[in-house]
Design a protein around this motif. Sequence first.
Motif, PDB file in Angstrom:
ATOM      1  N   ASP A   1      29.822  39.547  54.854  1.00 19.72           N
ATOM      2  CA  ASP A   1      30.624  38.346  54.602  1.00 19.72           C
ATOM      3  C   ASP A   1      31.416  37.953  55.844  1.00 19.72           C
ATOM      4  O   ASP A   1      31.503  36.775  56.185  1.00 19.72           O
ATOM      5  CB  ASP A   1      31.591  38.558  53.432  1.00 19.72           C
ATOM      6  CG  ASP A   1      30.890  38.646  52.092  1.00 19.72           C
ATOM      7  OD1 ASP A   1      29.683  38.345  52.012  1.00 19.72           O
ATOM      8  OD2 ASP A   1      31.564  39.014  51.113  1.00 19.72           O
TER       9      ASP A   1
ATOM     10  N   LEU B   1      33.225  35.688  35.440  1.00 16.89           N
ATOM     11  CA  LEU B   1      33.470  35.629  36.879  1.00 16.89           C
ATOM     12  C   LEU B   1      32.447  36.469  37.648  1.00 16.89           C
ATOM     13  O   LEU B   1      32.015  36.088  38.733  1.00 16.89           O
ATOM     14  CB  LEU B   1      34.892  36.097  37.191  1.00 16.89           C
ATOM     15  CG  LEU B   1      36.001  35.146  36.738  1.00 16.89           C
ATOM     16  CD1 LEU B   1      37.365  35.787  36.950  1.00 16.89           C
ATOM     17  CD2 LEU B   1      35.914  33.820  37.468  1.00 16.89           C
ATOM     18  N   ARG B   2      32.046  37.574  37.093  1.00 15.64           N
ATOM     19  CA  ARG B   2      31.062  38.432  37.757  1.00 15.64           C
ATOM     20  C   ARG B   2      29.722  37.700  37.880  1.00 15.64           C
ATOM     21  O   ARG B   2      29.100  37.691  38.943  1.00 15.64           O
ATOM     22  CB  ARG B   2      30.889  39.734  36.991  1.00 15.64           C
ATOM     23  CG  ARG B   2      29.990  40.734  37.710  1.00 15.64           C
ATOM     24  CD  ARG B   2      30.046  42.112  37.082  1.00 15.64           C
ATOM     25  NE  ARG B   2      31.389  42.655  37.222  1.00 15.64           N
ATOM     26  CZ  ARG B   2      32.059  43.272  36.250  1.00 15.64           C
ATOM     27  NH1 ARG B   2      31.514  43.434  35.075  1.00 15.64           N
ATOM     28  NH2 ARG B   2      33.267  43.740  36.451  1.00 15.64           N
TER      29      ARG B   2
ATOM     30  N   ASP C   1      29.977  34.985  40.466  1.00 10.39           N
ATOM     31  CA  ASP C   1      29.881  35.533  41.816  1.00 10.39           C
ATOM     32  C   ASP C   1      28.414  35.731  42.209  1.00 10.39           C
ATOM     33  O   ASP C   1      27.998  35.363  43.306  1.00 10.39           O
ATOM     34  CB  ASP C   1      30.651  36.852  41.910  1.00 10.39           C
ATOM     35  CG  ASP C   1      30.587  37.459  43.297  1.00 10.39           C
ATOM     36  OD1 ASP C   1      31.259  36.937  44.216  1.00 10.39           O
ATOM     37  OD2 ASP C   1      29.844  38.451  43.474  1.00 10.39           O
TER      38      ASP C   1
ATOM     39  N   ARG D   1      26.551  33.604  45.190  1.00 12.30           N
ATOM     40  CA  ARG D   1      25.976  34.339  46.335  1.00 12.30           C
ATOM     41  C   ARG D   1      24.474  34.066  46.459  1.00 12.30           C
ATOM     42  O   ARG D   1      23.964  33.872  47.562  1.00 12.30           O
ATOM     43  CB  ARG D   1      26.249  35.827  46.201  1.00 12.30           C
ATOM     44  CG  ARG D   1      27.693  36.182  46.545  1.00 12.30           C
ATOM     45  CD  ARG D   1      27.937  37.677  46.346  1.00 12.30           C
ATOM     46  NE  ARG D   1      29.255  38.077  46.781  1.00 12.30           N
ATOM     47  CZ  ARG D   1      29.585  38.372  48.034  1.00 12.30           C
ATOM     48  NH1 ARG D   1      28.687  38.291  48.996  1.00 12.30           N
ATOM     49  NH2 ARG D   1      30.806  38.739  48.341  1.00 12.30           N
TER      50      ARG D   1
ATOM     51  N   TYR E   1      26.437  30.906  48.900  1.00  8.65           N
ATOM     52  CA  TYR E   1      27.887  30.893  49.058  1.00  8.65           C
ATOM     53  C   TYR E   1      28.411  32.285  49.395  1.00  8.65           C
ATOM     54  O   TYR E   1      27.828  33.297  48.990  1.00  8.65           O
ATOM     55  CB  TYR E   1      28.563  30.413  47.771  1.00  8.65           C
ATOM     56  CG  TYR E   1      28.533  28.923  47.578  1.00  8.65           C
ATOM     57  CD1 TYR E   1      29.632  28.138  47.916  1.00  8.65           C
ATOM     58  CD2 TYR E   1      27.413  28.289  47.054  1.00  8.65           C
ATOM     59  CE1 TYR E   1      29.611  26.764  47.744  1.00  8.65           C
ATOM     60  CE2 TYR E   1      27.387  26.916  46.875  1.00  8.65           C
ATOM     61  CZ  TYR E   1      28.487  26.160  47.218  1.00  8.65           C
ATOM     62  OH  TYR E   1      28.469  24.802  47.049  1.00  8.65           O
TER      63      TYR E   1
ATOM     64  N   PRO F   1      32.238  34.422  49.416  1.00  6.89           N
ATOM     65  CA  PRO F   1      33.642  34.318  49.032  1.00  6.89           C
ATOM     66  C   PRO F   1      34.567  34.601  50.209  1.00  6.89           C
ATOM     67  O   PRO F   1      34.283  35.473  51.039  1.00  6.89           O
ATOM     68  CB  PRO F   1      33.805  35.391  47.958  1.00  6.89           C
ATOM     69  CG  PRO F   1      32.811  36.437  48.346  1.00  6.89           C
ATOM     70  CD  PRO F   1      31.645  35.681  48.940  1.00  6.89           C
TER      71      PRO F   1
ATOM     72  N   ASN G   1      42.268  36.332  47.492  1.00 10.72           N
ATOM     73  CA  ASN G   1      42.303  35.822  46.127  1.00 10.72           C
ATOM     74  C   ASN G   1      43.588  35.037  45.947  1.00 10.72           C
ATOM     75  O   ASN G   1      44.539  35.196  46.691  1.00 10.72           O
ATOM     76  CB  ASN G   1      42.275  36.961  45.105  1.00 10.72           C
ATOM     77  CG  ASN G   1      40.941  37.669  45.077  1.00 10.72           C
ATOM     78  OD1 ASN G   1      39.927  37.132  45.502  1.00 10.72           O
ATOM     79  ND2 ASN G   1      40.947  38.878  44.573  1.00 10.72           N
TER      80      ASN G   1
ATOM     81  N   ARG H   1      39.104  32.789  43.321  1.00 15.11           N
ATOM     82  CA  ARG H   1      38.416  32.957  44.599  1.00 15.11           C
ATOM     83  C   ARG H   1      37.860  31.617  45.043  1.00 15.11           C
ATOM     84  O   ARG H   1      37.481  30.791  44.228  1.00 15.11           O
ATOM     85  CB  ARG H   1      37.258  33.928  44.477  1.00 15.11           C
ATOM     86  CG  ARG H   1      37.732  35.366  44.332  1.00 15.11           C
ATOM     87  CD  ARG H   1      36.614  36.291  44.565  1.00 15.11           C
ATOM     88  NE  ARG H   1      36.752  36.810  45.937  1.00 15.11           N
ATOM     89  CZ  ARG H   1      36.044  37.818  46.377  1.00 15.11           C
ATOM     90  NH1 ARG H   1      35.146  38.382  45.622  1.00 15.11           N
ATOM     91  NH2 ARG H   1      36.218  38.263  47.604  1.00 15.11           N
TER      92      ARG H   1
ATOM     93  N   TYR I   1      34.782  30.025  47.281  1.00 12.74           N
ATOM     94  CA  TYR I   1      33.468  30.302  47.845  1.00 12.74           C
ATOM     95  C   TYR I   1      33.076  29.123  48.732  1.00 12.74           C
ATOM     96  O   TYR I   1      33.242  27.967  48.338  1.00 12.74           O
ATOM     97  CB  TYR I   1      32.425  30.454  46.739  1.00 12.74           C
ATOM     98  CG  TYR I   1      32.613  31.697  45.897  1.00 12.74           C
ATOM     99  CD1 TYR I   1      31.841  32.836  46.115  1.00 12.74           C
ATOM    100  CD2 TYR I   1      33.546  31.730  44.868  1.00 12.74           C
ATOM    101  CE1 TYR I   1      31.999  33.977  45.344  1.00 12.74           C
ATOM    102  CE2 TYR I   1      33.716  32.869  44.086  1.00 12.74           C
ATOM    103  CZ  TYR I   1      32.942  33.987  44.328  1.00 12.74           C
ATOM    104  OH  TYR I   1      33.115  35.103  43.569  1.00 12.74           O
TER     105      TYR I   1
ATOM    106  N   CYS J   1      37.354  25.992  37.210  1.00  8.40           N
ATOM    107  CA  CYS J   1      36.270  25.942  38.177  1.00  8.40           C
ATOM    108  C   CYS J   1      36.327  24.557  38.797  1.00  8.40           C
ATOM    109  O   CYS J   1      36.446  23.556  38.075  1.00  8.40           O
ATOM    110  CB  CYS J   1      34.926  26.173  37.497  1.00  8.40           C
ATOM    111  SG  CYS J   1      33.515  26.166  38.644  1.00  8.40           S
TER     112      CYS J   1
END
Length: 186
Positions: free
Chosen positions: A30, A66-67, A70, A74, A78, A80, A84, A90, A92, A108
């Motif tokens: 990242d 949220l998981r 993510d 990704r 994207y 992150p 936070n 988060r 992204y 969101c």
Amino acid sequence: MYRIGRLLSCGGAIALASLSACTGPTDSADFWELNAMRPGHVFPQSSPATFVNTFDQFCVEGPDSLRAMDVLLRRSGYVPLRSNWGEGGRTYVVDDMRPAIMVSGTSCAAVAGSRTGQTDRARRYIGTRFPGAEPVREEMDTEGAREIWLVGTNPPDMIGTARHVGPVPGSRFVILRQREGLFAGP
């Protein structure tokens, strides 16, 4: 109350900070991806179509955890930012013309640099995508929101658009979906 300004001030400030300061250890993938990112792509001037389509993909049709969000972000390219902000939020970003995506346990949002046609396209999108959307009067604590609609019941989602001037010159345009418990779990 719906707090668009809080989302923008927390996440916006983080996203506009030096990208390398927000990316974590220098041995992470990242870090290197964000370090190579063009600064103008943090909040790019997304086309109106890209802006609303990206919002729809992630914030309306996207997963409810949220998981899972993510993972989806990704897989879509994207990355992150390390920092936070409130409620596990988060930001992204992606190094192309798609808007930044900001997520928390209750909201969101897609955030992009202002560009002509975005407001009209967002209004048409909301009217088409949520035909029963009810405009909310300005008495609500909107913290800079231009327009807010309530969608559905028990409790309703809030869909809002806002303009926000960040710490770096230039306006940002935001479309946000907010609801208590928007994301079911971590």
